[in-house]
Scaffold this motif. Structure first.
Motif, PDB file in Angstrom:
ATOM      1  N   PRO A 373       0.828  -1.209   0.000  1.00 30.46           N
ATOM      2  CA  PRO A 373       0.000   0.000   0.000  1.00 30.46           C
ATOM      3  C   PRO A 373       0.860   1.257   0.000  1.00 30.46           C
ATOM      4  N   VAL A 374       0.333   2.307  -0.627  1.00 28.65           N
ATOM      5  CA  VAL A 374       0.989   3.617  -0.587  1.00 28.65           C
ATOM      6  C   VAL A 374       0.402   4.415   0.561  1.00 28.65           C
ATOM      7  N   VAL A 375       1.253   4.912   1.424  1.00 24.06           N
ATOM      8  CA  VAL A 375       0.824   5.809   2.490  1.00 24.06           C
ATOM      9  C   VAL A 375       1.689   7.056   2.430  1.00 24.06           C
ATOM     10  N   ALA A 376       1.121   8.170   2.866  1.00 19.19           N
ATOM     11  CA  ALA A 376       1.791   9.454   2.686  1.00 19.19           C
ATOM     12  C   ALA A 376       3.150   9.510   3.370  1.00 19.19           C
ATOM     13  N   ASP A 377       3.251   8.927   4.549  1.00 21.90           N
ATOM     14  CA  ASP A 377       4.509   8.977   5.306  1.00 21.90           C
ATOM     15  C   ASP A 377       5.158   7.603   5.355  1.00 21.90           C
ATOM     16  N   GLU A 378       5.160   6.910   4.218  1.00 19.54           N
ATOM     17  CA  GLU A 378       5.678   5.550   4.224  1.00 19.54           C
ATOM     18  C   GLU A 378       7.163   5.542   4.565  1.00 19.54           C
ATOM     19  N   PRO A 379       7.589   4.527   5.310  1.00 19.45           N
ATOM     20  CA  PRO A 379       8.990   4.489   5.748  1.00 19.45           C
ATOM     21  C   PRO A 379       9.930   4.118   4.614  1.00 19.45           C
ATOM     22  N   ASN A 380      11.180   4.434   4.820  1.00 19.20           N
ATOM     23  CA  ASN A 380      12.237   4.069   3.900  1.00 19.20           C
ATOM     24  C   ASN A 380      12.732   2.677   4.294  1.00 19.20           C
ATOM     25  N   LEU A 381      12.605   1.702   3.400  1.00 19.89           N
ATOM     26  CA  LEU A 381      12.970   0.317   3.709  1.00 19.89           C
ATOM     27  C   LEU A 381      14.355  -0.055   3.186  1.00 19.89           C
ATOM     28  N   LEU A 382      15.175   0.921   2.894  1.00 18.39           N
ATOM     29  CA  LEU A 382      16.509   0.652   2.368  1.00 18.39           C
ATOM     30  C   LEU A 382      17.322  -0.176   3.366  1.00 18.39           C
ATOM     31  N   PHE A 383      17.867  -1.310   2.897  1.00 17.06           N
ATOM     32  CA  PHE A 383      18.721  -2.188   3.705  1.00 17.06           C
ATOM     33  C   PHE A 383      18.008  -2.702   4.953  1.00 17.06           C
ATOM     34  N   THR A 384      16.736  -3.013   4.847  1.00 18.64           N
ATOM     35  CA  THR A 384      15.979  -3.507   5.993  1.00 18.64           C
ATOM     36  C   THR A 384      15.676  -4.998   5.853  1.00 18.64           C
ATOM     37  N   GLN A 385      15.240  -5.598   6.966  1.00 12.81           N
ATOM     38  CA  GLN A 385      14.873  -7.004   6.955  1.00 12.81           C
ATOM     39  C   GLN A 385      13.693  -7.254   6.035  1.00 12.81           C
ATOM     40  N   GLU A 386      12.805  -6.248   5.911  1.00 16.16           N
ATOM     41  CA  GLU A 386      11.645  -6.401   5.039  1.00 16.16           C
ATOM     42  C   GLU A 386      12.071  -6.741   3.614  1.00 16.16           C
ATOM     43  N   TRP A 387      13.117  -6.092   3.124  1.00 14.38           N
ATOM     44  CA  TRP A 387      13.548  -6.365   1.756  1.00 14.38           C
ATOM     45  C   TRP A 387      14.246  -7.715   1.642  1.00 14.38           C
ATOM     46  N   LEU A 388      14.941  -8.134   2.685  1.00 14.84           N
ATOM     47  CA  LEU A 388      15.507  -9.487   2.667  1.00 14.84           C
ATOM     48  C   LEU A 388      14.383 -10.523   2.653  1.00 14.84           C
ATOM     49  N   ASP A 389      13.339 -10.275   3.437  1.00 11.20           N
ATOM     50  CA  ASP A 389      12.192 -11.197   3.433  1.00 11.20           C
ATOM     51  C   ASP A 389      11.537 -11.243   2.059  1.00 11.20           C
ATOM     52  N   ASP A 390      11.423 -10.087   1.409  1.00 17.04           N
ATOM     53  CA  ASP A 390      10.835 -10.056   0.065  1.00 17.04           C
ATOM     54  C   ASP A 390      11.657 -10.904  -0.901  1.00 17.04           C
ATOM     55  N   GLY A 391      12.982 -10.785  -0.801  1.00 20.52           N
ATOM     56  CA  GLY A 391      13.839 -11.579  -1.673  1.00 20.52           C
ATOM     57  C   GLY A 391      13.621 -13.068  -1.471  1.00 20.52           C
ATOM     58  N   ALA A 392      13.487 -13.486  -0.212  1.00 22.16           N
ATOM     59  CA  ALA A 392      13.242 -14.902   0.081  1.00 22.16           C
ATOM     60  C   ALA A 392      11.839 -15.326  -0.347  1.00 22.16           C
ATOM     61  N   ASP A 393      10.854 -14.434  -0.182  1.00 21.80           N
ATOM     62  CA  ASP A 393       9.480 -14.762  -0.571  1.00 21.80           C
ATOM     63  C   ASP A 393       9.358 -15.017  -2.071  1.00 21.80           C
ATOM     64  N   VAL A 394      10.109 -14.264  -2.866  1.00 23.11           N
ATOM     65  CA  VAL A 394      10.076 -14.479  -4.316  1.00 23.11           C
ATOM     66  C   VAL A 394      10.592 -15.873  -4.653  1.00 23.11           C
ATOM     67  N   LEU A 395      11.673 -16.285  -4.000  1.00 28.20           N
ATOM     68  CA  LEU A 395      12.213 -17.625  -4.249  1.00 28.20           C
ATOM     69  C   LEU A 395      11.231 -18.697  -3.787  1.00 28.20           C
ATOM     70  N   ASP A 396      10.548 -18.449  -2.676  1.00 27.29           N
ATOM     71  CA  ASP A 396       9.521 -19.402  -2.221  1.00 27.29           C
ATOM     72  C   ASP A 396       8.431 -19.560  -3.274  1.00 27.29           C
ATOM     73  N   ALA A 397       8.016 -18.434  -3.861  1.00 24.22           N
ATOM     74  CA  ALA A 397       6.942 -18.483  -4.857  1.00 24.22           C
ATOM     75  C   ALA A 397       7.379 -19.219  -6.114  1.00 24.22           C
ATOM     76  N   LEU A 398       8.640 -19.098  -6.478  1.00 19.44           N
ATOM     77  CA  LEU A 398       9.129 -19.803  -7.665  1.00 19.44           C
ATOM     78  C   LEU A 398       9.229 -21.299  -7.426  1.00 19.44           C
ATOM     79  N   ASP A 399       9.683 -21.675  -6.224  1.00 17.22           N
ATOM     80  CA  ASP A 399       9.746 -23.096  -5.832  1.00 17.22           C
ATOM     81  C   ASP A 399      10.477 -23.928  -6.887  1.00 17.22           C
ATOM     82  N   LEU A 400      11.712 -23.510  -7.208  1.00 11.34           N
ATOM     83  CA  LEU A 400      12.527 -24.199  -8.196  1.00 11.34           C
ATOM     84  C   LEU A 400      13.844 -24.640  -7.569  1.00 11.34           C
ATOM     85  N   PRO A 401      14.464 -25.666  -8.108  1.00 12.16           N
ATOM     86  CA  PRO A 401      15.799 -26.050  -7.619  1.00 12.16           C
ATOM     87  C   PRO A 401      16.799 -24.929  -7.889  1.00 12.16           C
TER      88      PRO A 401
END
Length: 574
Positions: A373-401
């Motif tokens: 979601p877009v919010v007016a005062d959205e936080p800056n997620l640069l170098f945060t755990q949230e982005w590491l989780d996103d990276g892992a979530d993409v690999l989970d969704a692909l589910d490939l060797p």
């Protein structure tokens, strides 16, 4: 170009009853328009609407920093009963078509057509920054435009282009590389000479502006001035000052914030001037999830996807008719930047991969582009755990060797590739690495700086930097490495070792400024220590250019090295 509306995978189709990103009672549809040439998003109110609003995006880097602001505006318009369409100019962003003489007019035209097809009786046009020039052009081409909003408008095409060329020279500096023949380099875009001339010729037509309701929303104070061509008719326009744009268009994507008060002014004016009425319910179109085109004679198809628990937006590119088990490369943006400006190298790279039988997935992490979601005062997620989780979530969704998956990332995108889940991919191409932190930082409020290490009660940055520099000169390497592994200081070795020890090949491409940081973080020493790891490490220094890949030579090198890494990892004959 042809398109097909293939049955989407479960994650592809947006929620048709409620926006999955905001939870608001509007329908948001990601789709292809114009026979597949334009990627667009339609925001449809939950109820009747008589007017649709085409939001014309800026050009180049302005669009990069304004992207979330335009999303916020579209949500606000839909909440107030106005349908809205956002799009990428043909030949820019994720739109599939090459740049043509109609690129600056075609996108607005197909967006307006889509809104009319959905049931909107009239169309208004909004343009922010350089997008105001595009909106003015679109309104002049529409036989019956309902309204026009020139929002923080560029002074003129010529002045805007001159300023963008100056910004490019300042950002790239003395190591700028020559532009390819017949092209003009600006901040965030590479323009053919003829398109630059076309932009320079753009200006505002006072006859158009005075023939329909027109809002000119200028900056507060001395910075807010009317474009010169509109000054003689100022008394016939709605001219208002809007706050917040000093932190919206003129700063880096890391520092940019959404000017919420300005968004409210623009959306309220449109609701008052062209909203209301006894319109019929606007029909949300069925999303076209797959578009087909050709690159270098090879046909490819691109599908719109939603991935993982946070519904991350992604564009998948594959050879036309390619199977789901083809190898795939995940492409991570730098900073919080959508594929506008220099990050569009991903689009060329994706289509080049497809020509060699490789799929790719260019992903928006949370707080970027179309994700979350877009919010007016959205936080800056640069170098945060949230982005590491996103990276892992993409690999989970692909589910490939792992042998069928690779990652290409730029700047923080390369950090995500090296740190999130390196043991689950065959290779990581880390482009323009300039940060080697091990410990992610906490989300930052708007305007807060990026701390080298997460932690409380740290010394002031200047004192901290001096202490770290002294420590790196005087302490033995093993002790410094132990400190780096705990996130106390930054060293190149820990993140590289984690990936290489897992058997993942790593290619590092450095600009001159990145190479300086790499050496300060004892990168050359790390390279010598990592030669016997299971994964193969290749470190490449480009002799010119800049970290942000504005300079054409290093941007071309980034595409070539990422492509070579994938071909090598997947053992594909060239």
């Amino acid at each position: 170009m042809t398109t097909s509306e293939a049955a989407p995978r479960p994650a592809d189709r947006a929620d048709a009853a409620r926006d999955p990103r905001s939870g608001r009672p509007v329908t948001v549809v990601d789709t292809w328009l114009g026979g597949g040439e334009v990627l667009a998003t339609l925001h449809v109110p939950d109820g009747a609407a008589t007017t649709g609003v085409v939001i014309c995006p800026p050009i180049g880097y302005e669009y990069t920093v304004a992207y979330r602001t335009l999303r916020h505006l579209a949500d606000r318009l839909a909440e107030q009963g106005l349908a809205a369409a956002r799009y990428d100019h043909p030949g820019f962003g994720d739109s599939t078509h090459d740049v043509t003489a109609e690129s600056l007019s075609r996108g607005a035209a197909v967006a307006a057509e889509a809104l009319r097809d959905a049931g909107c009786a009239s169309i208004a046009y909004v343009g922010l920054g350089s997008g105001a020039l595009v909106a003015s052009l679109a309104a002049a081409s529409d036989p019956a435009p309902a309204a026009l909003v020139l929002w923080d408008p560029a002074a003129s095409g010529r002045q805007w282009l001159r300023r963008q060329r100056s910004i490019y020279q300042i950002e790239v500096g003395p190591l700028a590389e020559p532009a390819p023949e017949d092209t003009v380099e600006i901040a965030g875009a590479e323009l053919p000479d003829w398109l630059a001339e076309q932009i320079a010729a753009l200006d505002y037509d006072p006859l158009v502006a005075t023939s329909l309701p027109t809002l000119v929303a200028v900056r507060s104070g001395a910075a807010g001035t009317l474009p010169k061509t509109l000054r003689p008719v100022a008394d016939r326009l709605d001219v208002v000052e809007v706050p917040g744009h000093e932190n919206a268009l003129d700063v880096s994507s890391i520092e940019s914030t959404i000017p919420a008060a300005s968004v409210d002014v623009v959306s309220a004016w449109l609701a008052e001037r062209v909203g209301g009425g006894a319109g019929a319910r606007v029909a949300a179109p069925a999303p076209v999830v797959t578009a087909r085109a050709a690159f270098d004679g090879a046909e490819y198809e691109e599908s719109l996807r939603r991935l993982g628990p946070h519904s991350l937006f992604a564009v998948e590119t594959r050879p036309a008719g390619g199977a789901d088990d083809l190898p795939i490369v995940v492409l991570h943006n730098g900073s919080a930047e959508h594929r506008i400006g220099t990050t569009r190298y991903q689009v060329e790279l994706a289509r080049r991969f497809a020509a060699f039988g490789i799929r790719s997935l260019r992903v928006d992490r949370r707080g970027t582009g179309e994700s979350a979601p877009v919010v007016a005062d959205e936080p800056n997620l640069l170098f945060t755990q949230e982005w590491l989780d996103d990276g892992a979530d993409v690999l989970d969704a692909l589910d490939l060797p792992r042998e069928k998956v690779g990652v290409v990332g730029m700047c923080v995108g390369s950090w995500v590739g090296l740190v999130a889940a390196p043991s689950r991919v065959a290779f990581v191409a880390a482009l323009a690495v300039n940060d080697h932190r091990v410990v992610p930082q906490a989300p930052q409020a708007p305007h807060e700086g990026v701390d080298p290490v997460e932690g409380a009660q740290e010394p002031t940055p200047a004192l901290r930097d001096r202490l770290v520099a002294v420590a790196k000169r005087r302490l033995p390497y093993p002790l410094l490495l132990a400190l780096a592994s705990r996130g106390v200081v930054q060293f190149a070795e820990p993140n590289l070792r984690r990936a290489l020890a897992a058997g993942t090949d790593v290619v590092v491409l450095l600009s001159p400024s990145d190479a300086e940081i790499f050496r300060a973080h004892r990168g050359p020493h790390a390279v010598s220590r990592l030669q016997r790891t299971p994964g193969r490490l290749t470190v490449l220094e480009h002799p010119a250019g800049d970290h942000a890949l504005y300079s054409p030579g290093i941007r071309r090198r980034a595409v070539d090295e990422a492509f070579a890494a994938a071909v090598r990892a997947f053992r594909i004959a060239r």
